[in-house]
Scaffold this motif. Structure first.
Motif, short mmCIF file in Angstrom:
data_model
loop_
_atom_site.label_atom_id
_atom_site.label_comp_id
_atom_site.label_asym_id
_atom_site.label_seq_id
_atom_site.Cartn_x
_atom_site.Cartn_y
_atom_site.Cartn_z
N ILE A 2 3.38 3.60 2.79
CA ILE A 2 2.08 3.94 3.37
C ILE A 2 1.07 2.87 2.97
N THR A 10 4.76 4.21 -2.00
CA THR A 10 5.88 4.99 -1.48
C THR A 10 5.41 6.40 -1.14
N GLY A 11 5.77 6.88 0.03
CA GLY A 11 5.38 8.21 0.48
C GLY A 11 6.22 9.30 -0.16
N SER A 31 8.45 11.31 0.92
CA SER A 31 9.87 11.39 1.28
C SER A 31 10.71 10.33 0.59
N GLU A 41 9.45 5.98 2.96
CA GLU A 41 8.34 5.53 3.79
C GLU A 41 7.34 4.78 2.92
N PHE A 99 14.00 -1.17 7.49
CA PHE A 99 12.88 -0.64 8.26
C PHE A 99 13.37 -0.13 9.62
N ASP A 100 12.82 1.03 10.03
CA ASP A 100 13.18 1.54 11.35
C ASP A 100 12.59 0.69 12.47
N TYR A 110 7.75 -0.81 -2.10
CA TYR A 110 7.31 -1.75 -1.06
C TYR A 110 6.36 -2.78 -1.66
N LYS A 119 2.14 3.84 8.52
CA LYS A 119 3.23 4.46 7.78
C LYS A 119 4.53 3.83 8.28
N LEU A 120 5.26 3.14 7.37
CA LEU A 120 6.48 2.42 7.73
C LEU A 120 7.68 3.21 7.20
N THR A 121 8.58 3.63 8.08
CA THR A 121 9.73 4.43 7.68
C THR A 121 10.98 3.56 7.58
#
Length: 729
Positions: free
Chosen positions: A445, A437-438, A440, A443, A384-385, A422, A404-406
């Protein structure tokens, strides 16, 4: 001659005949077993160096048929074995150790392979080399066989009516690619009739008189069958010939089938089915992990060593981290990992030079390549960022994005070891949130799947982990993020409880009466708000509501028979509105009133006009309608009223739901008003007037003419208007 002597002679003949039969039968059975005379042969020579073309000796192979020649094959390519078993040198050979050994193979008529070993050794005393060396049979003494191969026509036993049982002509075998000289003798056809008369021999079939025509020939006088050119097993593996023998005086042998089988020689190289082959291997593949297969084909006979292919790896590029990272299954061509240290980031591709060889690896060879791509394995976990997130979400919203977790991942972009998934592992006991999952793939969501309720839970603390689509290679740390979700309060509409309220009332409840209190509550318990009530929908205008209390009252007399009432139920919408200063909220409740029937509808006759004959007319059936429900309807009763009583009778039918109307006596044609009074079961009444047209006719077929039908007043037109008036009054 006496009878006794005749009987003795007859029995002697029978005995001779039976002896011939049994002797023939025994001749048919053979105890011979095809094979070499010995498992090993020794050829002795008197010098170490042997020149090309030298004949060393002869191996003996019993075919158990009339043939004396066989097809042989040597394991050592420097030695050649002729069809009579003679072993010769194809190249000069030196016996460095004083001896040399190799195997010789032969095939019997059923195609079974036999093997014997040959030892060539130098004797201690050196004699002159001009004598032919002999082959010493280790186990048995050498047998001599005739050089000619003879195939005889089967003959019937003397005095028998049928041919010999189980007669089989063994196939003739001829090696492919024979260099001649041609024509080359194969076999000789013979018939026992040749002792009695001159015969003419011939052959027909494939390769004789059928394509390829002329491949096989037969000498008409001697019956010798020859082949005129080299055979190719890969074009045709066997030929079927029919042998014929015809003599003078109508002598003719039954045609005999001869099969010529072409013995395979190793004249075809293996061929890889593709070049190069392409394969993929994960960088974390364990030892002995097989990830691809290479294949090669050989046009030679797959049932012999000529068609048996073996595989080897010649080289590996790059030779890192060691030159033997891979091995190949010699039989199946499966390539597997044998070395450790595959690393996609350092060596992403390998090229192997392969070799396929027939004769189980000792014959012709063909080179090929395999290109191996090292694929990424999941040895880098996503991170995780941020470790923590804090967000706010309005209550009552579903499907909205919460956060939104990148993340980042050092594995190969686009691979399953790089794409992420996730999971919420704690903090969402009610299943309010979902994480996906987004676009990209890096990420997560979080969205709401159920409405949040500020009055129940003002804050959620979620723990989220991230993983890859593929499992980690070995134990790797899992990254976790904490997401704090604060729920924001909004002005929620009042809620009726229950949302639909059912009551039952008589339809004749007086106007102004209270029906029921239908109230709502405000879910915003933290706010001080007052509710007001009003009618939202009242199709028939039956109702009113007290705005402060929610009491529902009768505004207009209710009618169960109204078109706004369906199946006896009347539906109205009641509104509750709060007094929020910024934005008022409105809640809706449904009031369903089931109206009980009262006897407020008198029965009436449906038919308003009828026609009837004035003579012998049957009753006219009139139907009755009553909008009320039983028991406020049928059975009905009827009475005639006024002048109707003079000329008409009326009675109820058997079910008491219809009226039978009849004339008492004949009337003048014309139009009459018939007045009938109908009673329901509770004696509620209503008078109905029916316009009856009386026609000058008879029976049930009513026929009215213009002359015979009309108002009687019209017939007095010749009178003065005043007299007509009084007559009609």
């Amino acid at each position: 001659m006496s009878l006794q002597k005749k009987m003795i002679i007859m029995w002697i003949g029978v005995i001779i005949f039976l002896c011939q039969v049994f002797s023939c039968g025994f001749a048919e059975e053979s105890s011979c077993t095809p094979g070499f005379d010995s498992e090993s042969f020794v050829f002795k020579v008197n010098r170490d160096h042997l020149h090309r073309g030298k004949t060393l000796g002869r191996v003996i192979f019993n075919t158990c048929d009339v043939r004396s020649r066989s097809v042989f094959q040597s394991d050592d390519k420097r030695f050649s074995v002729r069809t009579d078993g003679s072993v010769t040198l194809k190249t000069p050979v030196t016996l460095h150790d004083g001896y040399m050994m190799f195997d010789v193979h032969a095939w019997d008529s059923s195609g079974m392979k036999h093997t014997a070993s040959v030892r060539v050794e130098c004797t201690a005393d050196h004699h002159e080399d001009h004598h032919m060396n002999t082959a010493v049979n280790i186990t048995t003494q050498m047998k001599s066989f005739p050089d000619d191969l003879v195939v005889r026509f089967p003959r019937s036993s003397a005095g028998l009516k049928r041919s010999k049982r189980g007669w089989v002509i063994p196939p003739l075998k001829e090696s492919e690619n024979n260099k001649g000289p041609f024509p080359q003798f194969l076999a000789q056809i013979k018939s026992d009739y040749a002792k009695e008369t001159t015969l003419t021999y011939s052959i027909t079939g494939e390769g004789a008189d059928l394509p390829p025509v002329g491949l096989f020939t037969c000498d008409t006088h001697t019956g010798k069958v020859s082949v005129t050119q080299p055979l190719d097993r890969e074009k045709k593996a066997s030929y079927k010939l029919i042998a014929h023998a015809v003599g003078e005086g109508g002598v003719r042998e039954k045609p005999m089938e001869i099969i010529i089988e072409v013995i395979d020689m190793n004249d075809n190289k293996p061929q890889f089915t593709q070049n190069p082959f392409h394969g993929k291997v994960p960088e974390a593949a364990p030892k002995d992990y097989e990830f691809m297969t290479v294949t090669a084909t050989d046009a030679d006979d797959p049932n012999t060593e000529n068609g048996e292919v073996r595989y080897t790896i010649i080289s590996q590029d790059p030779p890192s981290p060691n030159p033997n990272m891979f091995a190949i299954n010699a039989v199946t061509g499966g390539i597997h990992v044998i070395g450790s240290g595959l690393d996609r980031e350092k060596w992403s591709k390998y090229t192997l030079v392969l070799q396929a060889a027939d004769q189980q690896g000792g014959g012709f060879v063909t080179d090929g390549k395999a290109v191996i791509i090292v694929t990424d394995s999941n040895d880098n976990p996503p991170q995780f960022d941020q470790d923590t997130y804090t967000v706010s979400v309005l209550e009552n919203q579903v499907g909205v994005e919460v956060a939104k977790l990148t993340v980042t991942d050092d594995d190969d972009p686009g691979s399953p070891a790089w794409s992420t998934k996730y999971k919420i592992i704690s903090g969402d006991e009610g299943g309010v949130f979902n994480i996906s999952t987004g676009p990209s793939q890096l990420e997560g969501i979080i969205t709401t799947v159920k409405p949040l309720d500020y009055e129940k839970t003002k804050q959620f603390i979620l723990s989220v982990i991230v993983e890859n689509d593929h499992p980690f290679v070995g134990p790797l740390p899992t990254s976790t993020a904490t997401v704090t979700v604060n729920v924001e309060d909004v002005n929620e509409p009042p809620v009726f409880n229950p949302k639909e309220k059912y009551i039952t009332k008589p339809e004749d409840v007086p106007v102004g009466s209270d029906l029921v209190a239908f109230t709502a509550t405000d879910p915003d318990i933290g706010r001080s708000q007052k509710l007001r009530y009003r009618i939202g929908s009242d199709p028939a205008g039956f109702l009113s509501v007290v705005k402060d209390t929610g009491m529902i009252k009768v505004k207009k007399l209710m009618d169960r028979e109204s078109i706004e009432v369906e199946d006896g139920k009347y539906k109205a919408l009641i509104l509750a509105v709060d007094d929020d200063a910024e934005a008022r909220a409105t809640g809706t409740g449904t009031l369903i009133i089931e109206l009980e029937d009262v006897n407020d509808n008198a029965p009436y006759i449906n038919e308003r006009e009828i026609k009837i004959c004035n003579q012998e007319a049957p009753p006219v059936l009139l139907s009755i309608t009553d909008k009320d429900l039983y028991p406020k309807t049928a059975p009905f009763s009827v009475e005639t009223q006024g002048d109707t009583m003079k000329n008409w009778t009326a009675k109820m039918n058997d079910s008491a739901t219809g009226i039978e109307l009849m004339l008492k006596s004949a009337l003048e044609p014309g139009v009459y008003n018939v007045v009938l009074r109908v009673f329901d079961q509770q004696k509620l009444i209503q008078d109905s007037t029916i316009k009856a047209t009386v026609c000058d006719c008879k029976g049930e077929s009513v026929v009215c003419s213009d002359a015979g039908v009309g108002n009687p007043c019209e017939k007095l037109a010749y009178l003065s208007v005043l007299k007509a008036y009084f007559l009609c009054a």
